[in-house]
Design a protein around this motif. Sequence first.
Motif, PDB file in Angstrom:
ATOM      1  N   UNK A  81      50.549 100.543  55.051  1.00  0.00           N
ATOM      2  CA  UNK A  81      50.778 101.441  53.912  1.00  0.00           C
ATOM      3  C   UNK A  81      50.659 102.897  54.348  1.00  0.00           C
ATOM      4  N   UNK A  82      49.629 103.189  55.132  1.00  0.00           N
ATOM      5  CA  UNK A  82      49.443 104.556  55.617  1.00  0.00           C
ATOM      6  C   UNK A  82      50.560 104.997  56.534  1.00  0.00           C
ATOM      7  N   UNK A  83      50.995 104.105  57.417  1.00  0.00           N
ATOM      8  CA  UNK A  83      52.094 104.426  58.333  1.00  0.00           C
ATOM      9  C   UNK A  83      53.380 104.688  57.558  1.00  0.00           C
ATOM     10  N   UNK A  84      53.614 103.912  56.522  1.00  0.00           N
ATOM     11  CA  UNK A  84      54.836 104.097  55.732  1.00  0.00           C
ATOM     12  C   UNK A  84      54.835 105.449  55.010  1.00  0.00           C
ATOM     13  N   UNK A  85      53.692 105.830  54.485  1.00  0.00           N
ATOM     14  CA  UNK A  85      53.595 107.146  53.836  1.00  0.00           C
ATOM     15  C   UNK A  85      53.921 108.252  54.838  1.00  0.00           C
ATOM     16  N   UNK A  86      53.360 108.156  56.034  1.00  0.00           N
ATOM     17  CA  UNK A  86      53.626 109.173  57.060  1.00  0.00           C
ATOM     18  C   UNK A  86      55.095 109.185  57.466  1.00  0.00           C
ATOM     19  N   UNK A  87      55.682 108.005  57.613  1.00  0.00           N
ATOM     20  CA  UNK A  87      57.096 107.908  57.992  1.00  0.00           C
ATOM     21  C   UNK A  87      57.982 108.546  56.925  1.00  0.00           C
ATOM     22  N   UNK A  88      57.786 108.194  55.673  1.00  0.00           N
ATOM     23  CA  UNK A  88      58.611 108.718  54.583  1.00  0.00           C
ATOM     24  C   UNK A  88      58.473 110.237  54.488  1.00  0.00           C
ATOM     25  N   UNK A  89      57.241 110.738  54.581  1.00  0.00           N
ATOM     26  CA  UNK A  89      57.038 112.190  54.511  1.00  0.00           C
ATOM     27  C   UNK A  89      57.736 112.897  55.677  1.00  0.00           C
ATOM     28  N   UNK A  90      57.657 112.310  56.877  1.00  0.00           N
ATOM     29  CA  UNK A  90      58.311 112.922  58.036  1.00  0.00           C
ATOM     30  C   UNK A  90      59.829 112.899  57.876  1.00  0.00           C
ATOM     31  N   UNK A  91      60.360 111.824  57.326  1.00  0.00           N
ATOM     32  CA  UNK A  91      61.811 111.756  57.082  1.00  0.00           C
ATOM     33  C   UNK A  91      62.234 112.781  56.033  1.00  0.00           C
ATOM     34  N   UNK A  92      61.458 112.904  54.977  1.00  0.00           N
ATOM     35  CA  UNK A  92      61.777 113.881  53.927  1.00  0.00           C
ATOM     36  C   UNK A  92      61.727 115.310  54.459  1.00  0.00           C
ATOM     37  N   UNK A  93      60.876 115.547  55.444  1.00  0.00           N
ATOM     38  CA  UNK A  93      60.764 116.880  56.050  1.00  0.00           C
ATOM     39  C   UNK A  93      61.830 117.107  57.123  1.00  0.00           C
ATOM     40  N   UNK A  94      62.633 116.085  57.411  1.00  0.00           N
ATOM     41  CA  UNK A  94      63.681 116.218  58.417  1.00  0.00           C
ATOM     42  C   UNK A  94      63.196 116.091  59.844  1.00  0.00           C
ATOM     43  N   UNK A  95      61.994 115.548  60.044  1.00  0.00           N
ATOM     44  CA  UNK A  95      61.422 115.442  61.392  1.00  0.00           C
ATOM     45  C   UNK A  95      61.704 114.102  62.055  1.00  0.00           C
ATOM     46  N   UNK A  96      62.080 113.094  61.259  1.00  0.00           N
ATOM     47  CA  UNK A  96      62.347 111.750  61.789  1.00  0.00           C
ATOM     48  C   UNK A  96      63.664 111.273  61.190  1.00  0.00           C
ATOM     49  N   UNK A  97      64.463 110.624  62.008  1.00  0.00           N
ATOM     50  CA  UNK A  97      65.766 110.138  61.558  1.00  0.00           C
ATOM     51  C   UNK A  97      65.630 109.199  60.366  1.00  0.00           C
ATOM     52  N   UNK A  98      66.613 109.249  59.492  1.00  0.00           N
ATOM     53  CA  UNK A  98      66.575 108.512  58.228  1.00  0.00           C
ATOM     54  C   UNK A  98      66.775 106.999  58.417  1.00  0.00           C
TER      55      UNK A  98
END
Length: 191
Positions: free
Chosen positions: A131-148
């Motif tokens: 759950x924690x990893x998913x929150x970090x992934x989604x936030x990073x994607x929304x910030x444009x730091x990780x591919x969608x």
Amino acid sequence: MSDSPRPLRADARRNRVRVLEVAKAVLARDGTAASMREIARQAEVGLATVYRQFPTKEALFEAIVTEQTREIAGQAQSLADDENPGEAFFAFFTYAVTSSTGQKMLVDALADAGVDINAGELGQANRAMLDGAEILLVRAQQAGAVRKDMGMRELGALVSAACLAAERQHWDEDLRTRVLGIFFDGLSPRT
């Protein structure tokens, strides 16, 4: 009458912590063939003390994996509100790889013994970590730091691959930093 276990006495808590610390080191050196007697000797406690806390080797393995998984989940939680979601995600990824290296042999031993890693305290710790990893992934994607197109299955595969390679090839810190840098370049959005 309550079904919850009685809290451990202070000396029993200290012994438990000491046994877990020593067991991690002994298992890292000797693998799952490590003896409970050697763990007790190095922890400077009696063998009966070890077996009182951990009636089987698998119970010891499960306690170690649960503790490590909780630590990783705690790291995700502490990074969840970081003002730089990309840096938070990559810091978590690095922490997960660094902390999980060596866990595979314990998880494999638990699976071989028929322990359901998705049940009980370990299952709860796994869910909290994911759950924690998913929150970090989604936030990073929304910030444009990780591919969608990166999802949790891909993240799990990459972290597992990095952990397994680090364990099998005995990565030092320099190699781990370089390899994770290459992983992170591949996770960045394509421009």
